[in-house]
Design an enzyme around this catalytic site. Structure first.
Site, PDB file in Angstrom:
ATOM      1  N   LEU A  62      37.115   0.291  14.187  1.00 32.99           N
ATOM      2  CA  LEU A  62      36.453   0.136  15.484  1.00 32.99           C
ATOM      3  C   LEU A  62      36.428   1.415  16.297  1.00 32.99           C
ATOM      4  CD1 LEU A  62      37.622  -3.355  16.813  1.00 32.99           C
ATOM      5  CD2 LEU A  62      35.272  -2.620  16.393  1.00 32.99           C
ATOM      6  N   LEU A  93      15.099  -6.812  27.141  1.00 36.04           N
ATOM      7  CA  LEU A  93      16.318  -6.391  26.436  1.00 36.04           C
ATOM      8  C   LEU A  93      17.291  -5.685  27.381  1.00 36.04           C
ATOM      9  CD1 LEU A  93      17.760  -5.884  23.623  1.00 36.04           C
ATOM     10  CD2 LEU A  93      16.655  -3.634  23.664  1.00 36.04           C
ATOM     11  N   HIS A 108      22.435  14.477  15.070  1.00 34.56           N
ATOM     12  CA  HIS A 108      22.402  13.742  16.345  1.00 34.56           C
ATOM     13  C   HIS A 108      20.958  13.562  16.815  1.00 34.56           C
ATOM     14  CE1 HIS A 108      26.673  13.772  16.418  1.00 34.56           C
ATOM     15  NE2 HIS A 108      26.776  15.072  16.577  1.00 34.56           N
ATOM     16  N   ASP A 163      27.395   5.654  13.516  1.00 27.12           N
ATOM     17  CA  ASP A 163      28.191   6.722  12.909  1.00 27.12           C
ATOM     18  C   ASP A 163      27.480   7.305  11.692  1.00 27.12           C
ATOM     19  OD1 ASP A 163      30.394   8.391  12.748  1.00 27.12           O
ATOM     20  OD2 ASP A 163      31.545   6.989  11.505  1.00 27.12           O
TER      21      ASP A 163
HETATM   22  C1  IPE Z   1      32.851   6.486  16.629  1.00 29.42           C
HETATM   23  O1  IPE Z   1      32.566   7.457  15.685  1.00 29.42           O
HETATM   24  C2  IPE Z   1      32.265   6.859  17.955  1.00 29.42           C
HETATM   25  C3  IPE Z   1      30.821   6.840  18.034  1.00 29.42           C
HETATM   26  C4  IPE Z   1      29.995   6.466  17.107  1.00 29.42           C
HETATM   27  C5  IPE Z   1      30.267   7.284  19.295  1.00 29.42           C
HETATM   28  P1  IPE Z   1      33.584   8.627  15.342  1.00 29.42           P
HETATM   29  O2  IPE Z   1      32.970   9.437  14.276  1.00 29.42           O
HETATM   30  O3  IPE Z   1      33.989   9.331  16.572  1.00 29.42           O
HETATM   31  O4  IPE Z   1      34.858   7.806  14.803  1.00 29.42           O
HETATM   32  P2  IPE Z   1      36.058   8.262  13.879  1.00 29.42           P
HETATM   33  O5  IPE Z   1      36.568   9.560  14.417  1.00 29.42           O
HETATM   34  O6  IPE Z   1      35.539   8.408  12.485  1.00 29.42           O
HETATM   35  O7  IPE Z   1      37.058   7.152  13.980  1.00 29.42           O
HETATM   36  C1  IPE Z   2      28.282   9.560  15.277  1.00 30.97           C
HETATM   37  O1  IPE Z   2      28.096  10.417  14.213  1.00 30.97           O
HETATM   38  C2  IPE Z   2      27.851  10.126  16.593  1.00 30.97           C
HETATM   39  C3  IPE Z   2      28.960  10.453  17.495  1.00 30.97           C
HETATM   40  C4  IPE Z   2      30.220  10.191  17.278  1.00 30.97           C
HETATM   41  C5  IPE Z   2      28.609  11.123  18.732  1.00 30.97           C
HETATM   42  P1  IPE Z   2      29.189  11.491  13.816  1.00 30.97           P
HETATM   43  O2  IPE Z   2      28.923  12.724  14.591  1.00 30.97           O
HETATM   44  O3  IPE Z   2      30.559  10.944  13.997  1.00 30.97           O
HETATM   45  O4  IPE Z   2      28.866  11.710  12.300  1.00 30.97           O
HETATM   46  P2  IPE Z   2      29.888  11.864  11.105  1.00 30.97           P
HETATM   47  O5  IPE Z   2      30.788  10.651  11.144  1.00 30.97           O
HETATM   48  O6  IPE Z   2      30.658  13.115  11.343  1.00 30.97           O
HETATM   49  O7  IPE Z   2      29.038  11.912   9.896  1.00 30.97           O
HETATM   50 MG    MG Z   3      31.809   9.908  12.748  1.00 26.73          MG
END
Ligand code: IPE
Ligand code: IPE
Ligand code: MG
Length: 245
Positions: free
Chosen positions: A200, A133, A39, A22
């Site tokens: 989570l 892995l 990303h 995240d």
């Molecule tokens: C969790 O991150 C999902 C992934 C990392 C793929 P999100 O950014 O979607 O989670 P929330 O919305 O903060 O809970």
């Molecule tokens: C996690 O990073 C990747 C995915 C959920 C696909 P985010 O895109 O949620 O990044 P933030 O949390 O907005 O910084």
């Molecule tokens: Mg996020």
């Protein structure tokens, strides 16, 4: 399970690490860039972590790449994520294969864009006999949906067999585990979430019963080998009791 992974387990290395990757969006925003830049940087971080795991004695790596809830995001971001996934597999598959990595996917990836699905299929097929892995990507994955589907399948089978007390009793923890997307994978010893949130977000709800958790403020694109090593060090200091003394 390989012999070497057993030896590593007794020396305190997590056999299975799961990562909630995240913070990509915030990493990009802080640089004044669109979220998709984050990303892209996140894919680079992933490459490094996949390479580091075998060196550090980790046998299983599972990463949360796209949740069942991530479809709520703007369409161009969702498309951007899957386009990057195609790019990632195109550029990495040969290397993954050379490094004996076995790629897997959990989640309902039938719903992802066709091109990404084809590439993933290719990755699964190419690496299916590899013995290094075990690298599993959670894609359109949600823990609640995984459990709901498992219960549905279990119920359908038991109904077909007749709902006898024996049939009901046969629905034990092992049976539930066997119906999850993660069937065959050990439960994660360590779950790492980058990006500062401490939740989570519907990841591995059943499997995390006795996982150790590490939440770090480091944004995913900045998470590298050194951060992973620090997490493993921290894991080694934990005392896992599983309810005992
Ligand atoms: C969790 O991150 C999902 C992934 C990392 C793929 P999100 O950014 O979607 O989670 P929330 O919305 O903060 O809970
Ligand atoms: C996690 O990073 C990747 C995915 C959920 C696909 P985010 O895109 O949620 O990044 P933030 O949390 O907005 O910084
Ligand atoms: Mg996020």
């Amino acid at each position: 399970m390989t012999m070497s992974s057993k030896i590593e387990k007794t020396s305190g290395t997590p056999e299975h690490i799961a990562i909630i990757m995240d913070g990509n969006g915030r990493w990009a925003s802080r640089r004044g860039n669109p979220r998709v830049f984050g990303h892209n940087a996140g894919m680079k971080a992933l490459k490094e972590i996949v390479k580091a795991c075998p060196d550090l004695g980790v046998g299983f790596l599972t990463v949360y790449a796209f949740s069942t809830e991530n479809w709520k995001r703007p369409q161009d971001e969702v498309q951007g994520i899957f386009r990057l996934m195609v790019k990632y597999i195109e550029s990495e598959l040969a290397e993954l294969h050379k490094n004996n990595v076995k790629v897997g996917v959990i989640g309902d990836w039938s719903a992802i864009p066709a091109e990404a699905g084809v590439k993933l299929q290719d990755a699964l097929k190419t690496t299916k006999d590899n013995t290094g892995l075990v690298f599993t990507i959670a894609l359109n994955y949600g823990g609640r949906r995984e459990l709901t589907e498992a219960f549905r399948k279990l119920a359908a089978e038991r109904l077909a067999d007749g709902v006898t007390p024996e049939a009901l009793e046969s629905i034990d923890e092992e049976a539930v585990s066997a119906y999850l997307n993660t069937a065959g994978l050990p439960d994660p010893d360590l779950i790492i979430r980058t990006g500062g949130e401490q939740r989570l977000s519907n990841f591995l709800l059943w499997q995390c019963a006795y996982s150790e958790f590490i939440f770090t403020d480091v944004l995913w694109p900045d998470f590298g080998r050194e951060e992973l090593e620090n997490c493993i060090e921290e894991f080694r200091r934990r005392h896992r009791r599983y309810g005992g003394l």
